[in-house]
Design a protein around this motif. Structure first.
Motif, PDB file in Angstrom:
ATOM      1  N   GLY A  29      66.933  48.706   1.802  1.00 34.52           N
ATOM      2  CA  GLY A  29      67.092  49.946   1.044  1.00 34.52           C
ATOM      3  C   GLY A  29      67.832  49.788  -0.247  1.00 34.52           C
ATOM      4  O   GLY A  29      67.927  50.739  -1.009  1.00 34.52           O
ATOM      5  N   GLU A  79      69.725  52.007  16.824  1.00 39.18           N
ATOM      6  CA  GLU A  79      68.346  51.974  16.347  1.00 39.18           C
ATOM      7  C   GLU A  79      67.448  51.413  17.449  1.00 39.18           C
ATOM      8  O   GLU A  79      67.782  50.420  18.090  1.00 39.18           O
ATOM      9  N   ARG A 120      66.966  59.610   4.522  1.00 37.96           N
ATOM     10  CA  ARG A 120      68.109  58.701   4.550  1.00 37.96           C
ATOM     11  C   ARG A 120      69.377  59.417   5.019  1.00 37.96           C
ATOM     12  O   ARG A 120      70.173  58.863   5.774  1.00 37.96           O
ATOM     13  N   TYR A 157      62.946  57.626   7.667  1.00 39.52           N
ATOM     14  CA  TYR A 157      63.499  56.703   6.677  1.00 39.52           C
ATOM     15  C   TYR A 157      63.500  55.274   7.191  1.00 39.52           C
ATOM     16  O   TYR A 157      63.098  54.342   6.482  1.00 39.52           O
ATOM     17  N   LEU A 158      63.920  55.093   8.426  1.00 41.01           N
ATOM     18  CA  LEU A 158      63.959  53.752   9.011  1.00 41.01           C
ATOM     19  C   LEU A 158      62.628  53.343   9.624  1.00 41.01           C
ATOM     20  O   LEU A 158      62.377  52.148   9.835  1.00 41.01           O
ATOM     21  N   ARG A 216      69.794  50.954   5.090  1.00 40.89           N
ATOM     22  CA  ARG A 216      68.660  50.165   5.560  1.00 40.89           C
ATOM     23  C   ARG A 216      68.683  48.781   4.925  1.00 40.89           C
ATOM     24  O   ARG A 216      69.061  48.630   3.743  1.00 40.89           O
ATOM     25  N   VAL A 237      66.446  47.344  11.204  1.00 38.28           N
ATOM     26  CA  VAL A 237      66.663  47.530   9.768  1.00 38.28           C
ATOM     27  C   VAL A 237      67.907  48.352   9.452  1.00 38.28           C
ATOM     28  O   VAL A 237      68.335  48.412   8.301  1.00 38.28           O
ATOM     29  N   LEU A 238      68.513  49.002  10.455  1.00 41.47           N
ATOM     30  CA  LEU A 238      69.714  49.796  10.215  1.00 41.47           C
ATOM     31  C   LEU A 238      70.920  48.864  10.135  1.00 41.47           C
ATOM     32  O   LEU A 238      71.266  48.195  11.119  1.00 41.47           O
TER      33      LEU A 238
END
Length: 383
Positions: free
Chosen positions: A383, A319, A357, A301-302, A380, A43-44
Motif C-alpha cells: 500500500g 487477517e 483502508r 481494501y486488503l 497493507r 498483506v496486513l
C-alpha cells in the motif's frame, strides 16, 4: 454422523446487502469475490491512525440515549439490512449514580437495539430510532430472567451477532448463568431470536440452541456464496474472552436457519478443501488464542477477511485468507493501557472509508460503561 466434502470452487462470493431488506445479508457490504486459494500471502502489516471519533451512548454521547432510558450500555454489534444498520447492545441501565462504573444501575434491561440510516462514519453514528415500548423507552428484544448471580439460573441474555434472511432479522443471544472474574463467565446456552416485522417485535426461534459449555456461545456472522449456494457463515467462541474460534455454516434460508439439523461444522481440510460435518463435536479450531467478542468481515481494501476481538486487555485484528484460515498473527488494534477496560470491537462493512483502508468500529469501555466509535487505518504490504 455424516460428513460432506465441499467441492473446491474457483470463486467464493460474500453476498451483498441489497438496497432493500429483501436480500439475505449480515453486516451489509458490497458484493465481494474471493479466490479461496489458501496459499495467498498475508498483506496486513499493521494499524495506524487510531482515532476515538465519538461516544455513541450515555450522558456524554452524541445521541440523546438518556431520553430512551439508556444511561449505560455496552457492546453494539452491527447488522445492516437494506438502508438500516442495527446496533445490538447488552445489559442496559436507565439510571446510574454519578461515578458509577460497569454494568450496574436502575431500569435494567438485558438487551436493547437502535437503528440508523446514517452512512457517514467519519463523525460518529447518529441513531434514528430504537426498539421501544409503549412510552418510547428502549425495550429488550427478549428479556433475561435476572436471576441471582450464583450459576443456578439465568442472570441475563446478551446479544452477540445478527444476520438477516430477506426481511427476517435474526440475533444470536447467550444466556449467562454466572458472571465470574473479569473476562470470565458461564452460559446456559446460546440461541436465536427473530423479528419478522422490521425489528418491532422479537421472539425466540424454537428448537435452535447450542450448549453453554460448547465452543458455540458467541458469534460473528457473514453471508457467503459458495458453488452457487448462499450460506450464513458463523464464527464462534465459548463463554468469556479466553476461548478459541470455530466455524459453522447454514444455508441462507429461513427454513434452514430454524432447523438445528441444517447447521454444519468445519471439521478440517482434505487436500485444502473444507470438510463439513453435522456433528458439533467434529468442529475444529480455526483460530487459536484468547479471543472474546469477535467480529468478522471481508475487507475490500486488503481483499482478505479481517477479525477483531478483545482478550480482557487489548483489542486486536487478524487477517484471514479464507473463512477457515489460515489466519495471521494478532496485530494490536487498540491498546488497553490507553483505554483501560476496553472490549467488544465490532465491525460492519458499511462503515469504511478511503476505499476500505479506514475501518470504523464500536468499542465498549467499562468506565463509563458506554459504547464509543473508533477508526483506524489498515496498513497493507503493497500500500
Amino acid at each position: 454422523m455424516s460428513r460432506t466434502r465441499a467441492r473446491r470452487s474457483t470463486t467464493l462470493l460474500a453476498a451483498a446487502a441489497l438496497a432493500s431488506s429483501l436480500a439475505a445479508c449480515a453486516g451489509g457490504g458490497a458484493p465481494v469475490e474471493l479466490d479461496p486459494d489458501p496459499d495467498k500471502p498475508f498483506v496486513l502489516t499493521g494499524i495506524s491512525g487510531l482515532t476515538e471519533v465519538a461516544q455513541l451512548t450515555g450522558p456524554a454521547g452524541i445521541n440523546d440515549t438518556e431520553a430512551v432510558g439508556v444511561a449505560g450500555t455496552d457492546l453494539g454489534s452491527m447488522t445492516t439490512v437494506g438502508d438500516r444498520t442495527w446496533f445490538f447492545f447488552g445489559d442496559t441501565f436507565g439510571e446510574r449514580a454519578p461515578g458509577t462504573t460497569g454494568g450496574q444501575g436502575g431500569q435494567w434491561r438485558s438487551n436493547v437495539a437502535a437503528w440508523t440510516t446514517d452512512d457517514d462514519p467519519t463523525d460518529g453514528i447518529f441513531f434514528d430510532g430504537w426498539v421501544a415500548d409503549g412510552i418510547g423507552l428502549a425495550a429488550p428484544l427478549i428479556e433475561g430472567d435476572h436471576d441471582p448471580n450464583d450459576g443456578s439460573g439465568e442472570v441475563t441474555k446478551i446479544p452477540t451477532a445478527g444476520f438477516a434472511i430477506g426481511d427476517t432479522i435474526y440475533v444470536s443471544c447467550m444466556s449467562v448463568s454466572y458472571w465470574g472474574d473479569p473476562g470470565a463467565w458461564d452460559a446456559n446456552r446460546s440461541a436465536l431470536v427473530v423479528s419478522r416485522d422490521d425489528g418491532q417485535t422479537w421472539a425466540p426461534v424454537e428448537g435452535i440452541e447450542w450448549p453453554g459449555d460448547s465452543g458455540f456461545v458467541q458469534f460473528a456472522t457473514a453471508p457467503v456464496t459458495a458453488d452457487g449456494e448462499d450460506w450464513i457463515y458463523l464464527w464462534a467462541i465459548p463463554s468469556g474472552r479466553f476461548g478459541e474460534v470455530r466455524l459453522m455454516r447454514v444455508p441462507a434460508t429461513e427454513e434452514a436457519v430454524e432447523d438445528q439439523g441444517s447447521y454444519s461444522y468445519f471439521a478440517g481440510l482434505d487436500d485444502d478443501e473444507p470438510v463439513w460435518s453435522d456433528d458439533l463435536d467434529d468442529a475444529q479450531v480455526v483460530v487459536e488464542g484468547t479471543i472474546g467478542e469477535l467480529s468478522v468481515m471481508w475487507s475490500t481494501y486488503l481483499e482478505r477477511w479481517i477479525m477483531t476481538y478483545s482478550d480482557a486487555g487489548n483489542a486486536y485484528i487478524r487477517e484471514g485468507i479464507t473463512p477457515w484460515g489460515p489466519w495471521g498473527e494478532p496485530i494490536e488494534l487498540v491498546p488497553g493501557d490507553d483505554y483501560p477496560g476496553l472490549y467488544g470491537p465490532y465491525l460492519d462493512p458499511r462503515y469504511v472509508s478511503d476505499d476500505g483502508r479506514r475501518i470504523y468500529f464500536t468499542l465498549s469501555l467499562w468506565d463509563p460503561y458506554n459504547v464509543f466509535w473508533f477508526a483506524a487505518d489498515l496498513d497493507r504490504a503493497d500500500g
